[in-house]
Design a protein around this motif. Structure first.
Motif, short mmCIF file in Angstrom:
data_model
loop_
_atom_site.label_atom_id
_atom_site.label_comp_id
_atom_site.label_asym_id
_atom_site.label_seq_id
_atom_site.Cartn_x
_atom_site.Cartn_y
_atom_site.Cartn_z
N PRO A 171 2.84 -1.14 7.60
CA PRO A 171 2.07 0.17 7.93
C PRO A 171 2.71 1.06 8.76
O PRO A 171 3.55 0.56 9.58
CB PRO A 171 0.60 -0.40 8.43
CG PRO A 171 0.53 -1.83 7.90
CD PRO A 171 2.16 -2.30 8.19
N PRO A 220 0.76 -1.14 0.05
CA PRO A 220 0.05 -0.03 0.14
C PRO A 220 0.92 1.12 0.08
O PRO A 220 2.22 1.19 0.59
CB PRO A 220 -0.76 0.02 1.38
CG PRO A 220 -0.85 -1.61 1.41
CD PRO A 220 0.51 -2.11 1.11
N ASP A 231 -4.28 0.19 11.50
CA ASP A 231 -3.60 -0.78 10.43
C ASP A 231 -2.36 -1.47 10.85
O ASP A 231 -2.08 -2.63 10.41
CB ASP A 231 -3.35 0.10 9.11
CG ASP A 231 -4.67 0.61 8.34
OD1 ASP A 231 -5.75 0.17 8.74
OD2 ASP A 231 -4.10 1.44 7.52
N TRP A 248 2.70 2.57 3.31
CA TRP A 248 3.71 1.74 4.03
C TRP A 248 4.93 2.22 3.97
O TRP A 248 5.31 3.10 2.76
CB TRP A 248 3.54 0.35 3.51
CG TRP A 248 2.64 -0.60 3.83
CD1 TRP A 248 1.46 0.06 4.30
CD2 TRP A 248 2.57 -1.93 4.04
NE1 TRP A 248 0.65 -1.17 4.74
CE2 TRP A 248 1.28 -2.30 4.68
CE3 TRP A 248 3.44 -2.84 3.84
CZ2 TRP A 248 0.89 -3.57 4.62
CZ3 TRP A 248 3.27 -4.22 4.15
CH2 TRP A 248 1.98 -4.64 4.38
N TYR A 251 -1.86 -5.59 11.09
CA TYR A 251 -0.91 -6.27 10.30
C TYR A 251 -0.01 -7.13 11.43
O TYR A 251 0.25 -8.22 10.68
CB TYR A 251 0.23 -5.04 10.04
CG TYR A 251 1.62 -5.50 9.25
CD1 TYR A 251 1.87 -5.82 8.16
CD2 TYR A 251 2.74 -5.54 10.56
CE1 TYR A 251 3.27 -6.31 7.99
CE2 TYR A 251 4.09 -5.98 10.23
CZ TYR A 251 4.25 -6.40 8.84
OH TYR A 251 5.36 -6.75 8.31
#
Length: 305
Positions: free
Chosen positions: A239, A205, A270, A208, A274
């Motif tokens: 993240p 993403p 997030d 990140w 993770y």
């Protein structure tokens, strides 16, 4: 360099027994106790007392079973590795101490060549991948010179008969104090180091960033007046807030059995998401199972009222 098993070893510390400290000479025994980093204040104080006793009486002053040990490699390979290591140290070490990982799946040979201020920590692997990543991060730290943390200084590297090694300068000659929070600015400087070395994963993403991914009180230490962050082999992309969430979850799980909300989890949901599957998939030894279970309770976030 003397045969590693010639003088015998004591398993240290009493609970974990994952460090083999040489019984003699005393200067090597004292240095060997620093391979373990106590993660709580009282055990750390006890470690300092035992370190002081070992400086005078050697490893015989330490609690724990005695045993012989030698390198789990062919004699010819050991001889060649020793020759290379002595060249890095600059003289014959007084002795060696051995760190044995508690996770069987991550078994590796790690030895501390005890030689006073010339001491070096040597990691030995069949697969050089993680060694190469750590080495590159150490080199990147020498170039970027982060202010918030220190990365172990590279001393040398080499190989023999398919075994690869990397050596780092020892951080201090006495026990290292564990730290429970990242210093100001560390997250950004860690990201800069990791992103210099580790390519961005395909499909990661957009938000990140680079992260250490194993920040804990035994990897984040105060040694020789510096804040040192070690063990970069798991470093990668994650993240935002991944390192802060992981560290706070470990520290809180060590200190209490109570379920409570973590500020870092509230700030970085997030990152908590993770970590959950990663920690759930771990198979810790019995000494670590309770820590993993507490972390799994803490990470989902605030407990509903």
């Amino acid at each position: 360099m003397r045969n590693a098993g010639s003088d015998g070893f004591v398993r240290f510390p009493p609970r974990w027994r994952n460090v083999l400290v040489p019984i003699a000479p005393a200067r090597a025994a004292a240095l060997g106790t620093t391979l373990y980093t106590a993660s709580r204040p009282l055990p750390w104080a006890a470690q300092n007392v035992l370190w002081a006793l070992a400086r005078v009486c050697g490893g015989r002053a330490l609690p724990g079973p005695r045993e012989a040990w030698d390198y789990p490699l062919d004699a010819g390979v050991v001889d060649e590795l020793r020759r290379q290591w002595v060249a890095v140290v600059g003289r014959e070490p007084d002795g060696v101490a051995v760190y044995q990982r508690t996770q069987a799946a991550r078994a590796a040979l790690t030895v501390l060549l005890c030689a006073g201020r010339h001491s070096v920590l040597v990691r030995v692997r069949r697969d050089p991948t993680s060694l190469l990543q750590e080495r590159r991060i150490s080199e990147a730290a020498q170039a970027l010179r982060p202010r918030s943390i220190t990365v172990p200084e590279l001393a040398g590297h080499g190989s023999a008969a398919g075994w690869h090694w990397t050596a780092y300068r020892a951080m201090a000659t006495r026990p290292h104090r564990p730290l429970y929070r990242l210093p100001r600015g560390a997250t950004d400087e860690i990201a800069a180091l990791v992103e210099t070395v580790v390519p961005r994963p395909s499909g990661a993403p957009a938000g990140w960033a680079g992260a250490h991914l194993d920040v804990s009180p035994w990897n984040l230490r105060r040694a020789g007046g510096r804040t040192v962050l070690i063990d970069w082999e798991d470093a990668g992309w994650a993240p935002p807030g991944a390192d802060a969430v992981y560290l706070e979850a470990i520290v809180t799980a060590m200190r209490t059995d109570r379920v409570r909300s973590l500020p870092s989890v509230a700030d970085h949901p997030d990152a908590a998401a993770y970590w959950l599957p990663i920690i759930r998939a771990r198979e810790p030894n019995p000494n670590e199972a309770h820590l993993r279970d507490r972390m799994l309770v803490l990470l989902p976030g605030p407990v509903p009222a």
